[in-house]
Enzyme design. Structure first.
Site, PDB file in Angstrom:
ATOM      1  N   ARG A 230       0.860  -1.187   0.000  1.00  0.00           N
ATOM      2  CA  ARG A 230       0.000   0.000   0.000  1.00  0.00           C
ATOM      3  C   ARG A 230       0.897   1.238   0.000  1.00  0.00           C
ATOM      4  O   ARG A 230       1.918   1.279   0.688  1.00  0.00           O
ATOM      5  CB  ARG A 230      -0.920   0.030   1.223  1.00  0.00           C
ATOM      6  N   GLU A 259      -2.810   7.397  -4.728  1.00  0.00           N
ATOM      7  CA  GLU A 259      -3.126   6.749  -6.012  1.00  0.00           C
ATOM      8  C   GLU A 259      -4.600   6.828  -6.394  1.00  0.00           C
ATOM      9  O   GLU A 259      -4.933   6.794  -7.578  1.00  0.00           O
ATOM     10  CB  GLU A 259      -2.682   5.276  -5.988  1.00  0.00           C
ATOM     11  N   HIS A 291      -0.958  -0.130  -9.477  1.00  0.00           N
ATOM     12  CA  HIS A 291      -1.632  -1.112  -8.608  1.00  0.00           C
ATOM     13  C   HIS A 291      -2.141  -2.293  -9.450  1.00  0.00           C
ATOM     14  O   HIS A 291      -3.329  -2.591  -9.462  1.00  0.00           O
ATOM     15  CB  HIS A 291      -2.783  -0.452  -7.832  1.00  0.00           C
TER      16      HIS A 291
HETATM   17  P1  NAI Z   1      -1.160 -11.349   5.214  1.00  0.00           P
HETATM   18  O1  NAI Z   1      -2.168 -10.892   6.203  1.00  0.00           O
HETATM   19  O2  NAI Z   1      -1.113 -12.797   4.844  1.00  0.00           O
HETATM   20  O3  NAI Z   1       0.312 -10.943   5.726  1.00  0.00           O
HETATM   21  C1  NAI Z   1       0.624  -9.679   6.248  1.00  0.00           C
HETATM   22  C2  NAI Z   1       1.813  -9.857   7.172  1.00  0.00           C
HETATM   23  O4  NAI Z   1       2.213  -8.560   7.621  1.00  0.00           O
HETATM   24  C3  NAI Z   1       1.504 -10.703   8.424  1.00  0.00           C
HETATM   25  O5  NAI Z   1       2.482 -11.716   8.586  1.00  0.00           O
HETATM   26  C4  NAI Z   1       1.569  -9.690   9.550  1.00  0.00           C
HETATM   27  O6  NAI Z   1       2.024 -10.240  10.775  1.00  0.00           O
HETATM   28  C5  NAI Z   1       2.564  -8.681   8.985  1.00  0.00           C
HETATM   29  N1  NAI Z   1       2.538  -7.409   9.672  1.00  0.00           N
HETATM   30  C6  NAI Z   1       1.517  -6.819  10.346  1.00  0.00           C
HETATM   31  N2  NAI Z   1       1.937  -5.664  10.903  1.00  0.00           N
HETATM   32  C7  NAI Z   1       3.237  -5.531  10.547  1.00  0.00           C
HETATM   33  C8  NAI Z   1       4.219  -4.555  10.838  1.00  0.00           C
HETATM   34  N3  NAI Z   1       3.950  -3.487  11.618  1.00  0.00           N
HETATM   35  N4  NAI Z   1       5.445  -4.721  10.321  1.00  0.00           N
HETATM   36  C9  NAI Z   1       5.753  -5.799   9.561  1.00  0.00           C
HETATM   37  N5  NAI Z   1       4.865  -6.776   9.270  1.00  0.00           N
HETATM   38  C10 NAI Z   1       3.624  -6.632   9.765  1.00  0.00           C
HETATM   39  O7  NAI Z   1      -1.370 -10.438   3.924  1.00  0.00           O
HETATM   40  P2  NAI Z   1      -0.900 -10.730   2.434  1.00  0.00           P
HETATM   41  O8  NAI Z   1      -1.954 -11.506   1.719  1.00  0.00           O
HETATM   42  O9  NAI Z   1       0.484 -11.248   2.450  1.00  0.00           O
HETATM   43  O10 NAI Z   1      -0.957  -9.253   1.817  1.00  0.00           O
HETATM   44  C11 NAI Z   1      -0.080  -8.233   2.258  1.00  0.00           C
HETATM   45  C12 NAI Z   1      -0.526  -6.911   1.689  1.00  0.00           C
HETATM   46  O11 NAI Z   1      -0.349  -6.915   0.277  1.00  0.00           O
HETATM   47  C13 NAI Z   1      -2.024  -6.602   1.862  1.00  0.00           C
HETATM   48  O12 NAI Z   1      -2.305  -6.058   3.132  1.00  0.00           O
HETATM   49  C14 NAI Z   1      -2.272  -5.602   0.762  1.00  0.00           C
HETATM   50  O13 NAI Z   1      -2.058  -4.307   1.274  1.00  0.00           O
HETATM   51  C15 NAI Z   1      -1.185  -5.907  -0.278  1.00  0.00           C
HETATM   52  N6  NAI Z   1      -1.754  -6.388  -1.529  1.00  0.00           N
HETATM   53  C16 NAI Z   1      -1.446  -5.714  -2.689  1.00  0.00           C
HETATM   54  C17 NAI Z   1      -1.950  -6.119  -3.898  1.00  0.00           C
HETATM   55  C18 NAI Z   1      -1.595  -5.432  -5.186  1.00  0.00           C
HETATM   56  O14 NAI Z   1      -2.248  -5.671  -6.222  1.00  0.00           O
HETATM   57  N7  NAI Z   1      -0.588  -4.576  -5.223  1.00  0.00           N
HETATM   58  C19 NAI Z   1      -2.868  -7.251  -3.980  1.00  0.00           C
HETATM   59  C20 NAI Z   1      -3.081  -7.945  -2.720  1.00  0.00           C
HETATM   60  C21 NAI Z   1      -2.548  -7.504  -1.544  1.00  0.00           C
END
Ligand code: NAI
Length: 325
Positions: A230, A259, A291
């Site tokens: 993000r 964005e 994105h």
């Molecule tokens: P997820 O929930 O499986 O993993 C997120 C990880 O971040 C977790 O392990 C969590 O413990 C960790 N986390 C939480 N707070 C944190 C912090 N302060 N510092 C470091 N790590 C922290 O989520 P997933 O599926 O891996 O997605 C991650 C992000 O990717 C989503 O939140 C979304 O913003 C982004 N995304 C972007 C897309 C795109 O098209 N560019 C598409 C899908 C997701």
């Protein structure tokens, strides 16, 4: 027949939703515009709303949806930082697609990194003009370099596996470590030791500007920074300063703080008023994609499948396994 209001529609969304809807038989009304407090009125008389990452679902939009009788807001995304959860709580059901294809995002992350490091974006432009010079296209091996991964959830984990395939050393930061085969450290150490940093954590109040002036100053000169999570994880003004100072050797950005005013629309005939975005786009070592990391056939198919499952569960009183609480 249940009526669904579908916002921020693009042709690639309709392909999968229309195909799957042959099984469900909903009446889907596709709106090209984004959902916000003003456009929520379009959902009047519908049974559910389907929205995406750049819809602005603030408290006023939630109020408007509730006023127009909407009981379900189905996000067709994993992230939901654009929804005022506090305003929605107890008033409408909120679901999402937590897991569609972590591979799509992780592979796009590596695509951005490889393009920047091997200067493919420059080579592409050169050879189209029959300029076959190699001067200025020197890259570096990823093999043996240290990648710092911030957030080791579904996407971060897949990205780590890809990096390991390249023979890279992995350092990770996550308040909830989940892998035994990765060295976890604190964010400051990661920032100071990594050759490349990639962000894979959600945007929350704790992660807003997690990359800022202070930790950019800790980074190795020439570090590469990739963000497919993000935009507001990075303080864009601080990033521009760090690029100017040569701290950042390259930045691959699939997301940008502001964005929602630009992405998913054609602004090629207008003067972009956002100076930060304009500057980033013109920098030779910055690569911006709008994105699009999710944009694979597999991911879009899964997004549609899960969104229909979410709506089916809601309409039939089944448990909402993807509810955002
Ligand atoms: P997820 O929930 O499986 O993993 C997120 C990880 O971040 C977790 O392990 C969590 O413990 C960790 N986390 C939480 N707070 C944190 C912090 N302060 N510092 C470091 N790590 C922290 O989520 P997933 O599926 O891996 O997605 C991650 C992000 O990717 C989503 O939140 C979304 O913003 C982004 N995304 C972007 C897309 C795109 O098209 N560019 C598409 C899908 C997701």
């Amino acid at each position: 027949m249940k009526k669904i209001a579908f916002y921020d529609t693009k042709p690639y969304d309709k392909i999968h939703f229309d195909r799957l809807n042959e099984q469900y038989g909903y009446e889907i009304i596709y709106f090209e515009g984004k959902l916000n407090a003003r456009t929520a009125v379009l959902a009047h008389g519908m049974d559910a709303v389907v929205a995406f990452v750049n819809d602005n679902i603030d408290a006023a939009a939630v109020d408007a949806l509730c006023r127009h009788g909407i009981g379900l807001l189905a996000m067709r995304s994993a992230g939901y930082n654009n929804v005022d959860i506090g305003a929605a709580k107890g008033r409408l059901k909120l679901v999402r697609v937590p897991d569609y294809s972590p591979y799509a995002i992780a592979e796009h992350t590596m695509a951005l990194l490889l393009t920047l490091v091997r200067k493919i974006h420059k080579a592409y432009n050169r050879t189209r003009e029959y300029n076959f010079l190699l001067n200025g296209l020197m890259g570096f091996d990823l093999h043996g370099k240290t990648i710092g991964v911030v957030g080791t959830g579904k996407i971060g984990r897949v990205f780590i596996d890809i990096c390991k395939g390249f023979g890279m050393n992995v350092l990770a930061y996550d308040p909830y470590p989940s892998r035994d085969d990765v060295t976890y450290t604190d964010l400051e150490t990661l920032c100071s030791r990594a050759d490349i940093i990639s962000l894979h954590c959600p945007l929350t109040k704790d992660t807003y500007h997690i990359i800022n002036k202070e930790n950019l100053a800790l980074m190795k000169k020439g570090v590469y920074l990739i963000n497919t999570s993000r935009g507001a994880l990075i303080d864009s003004d601080a990033l521009i300063d760090a690029i100017k100072q040569g701290i950042i050797g390259g930045a691959g950005l699939d997301v940008y703080e502001e964005e929602s005013d630009f992405f998913y629309e054609d602004h090629s005939e207008t003067i972009i008023q956002d100076d930060v975005l304009r500057l980033l786009v013109t920098m030779p070592n910055v690569l911006v994609t709008s994105h699009q990391a999710f944009l694979t056939n597999e991911a879009l198919g899964q997004i549609a499948a899960t969104t229909f499952e979410n709506m089916d569960a809601y309409f039939n009183g089944k448990p909402l396994k993807n509810e955002i609480l």
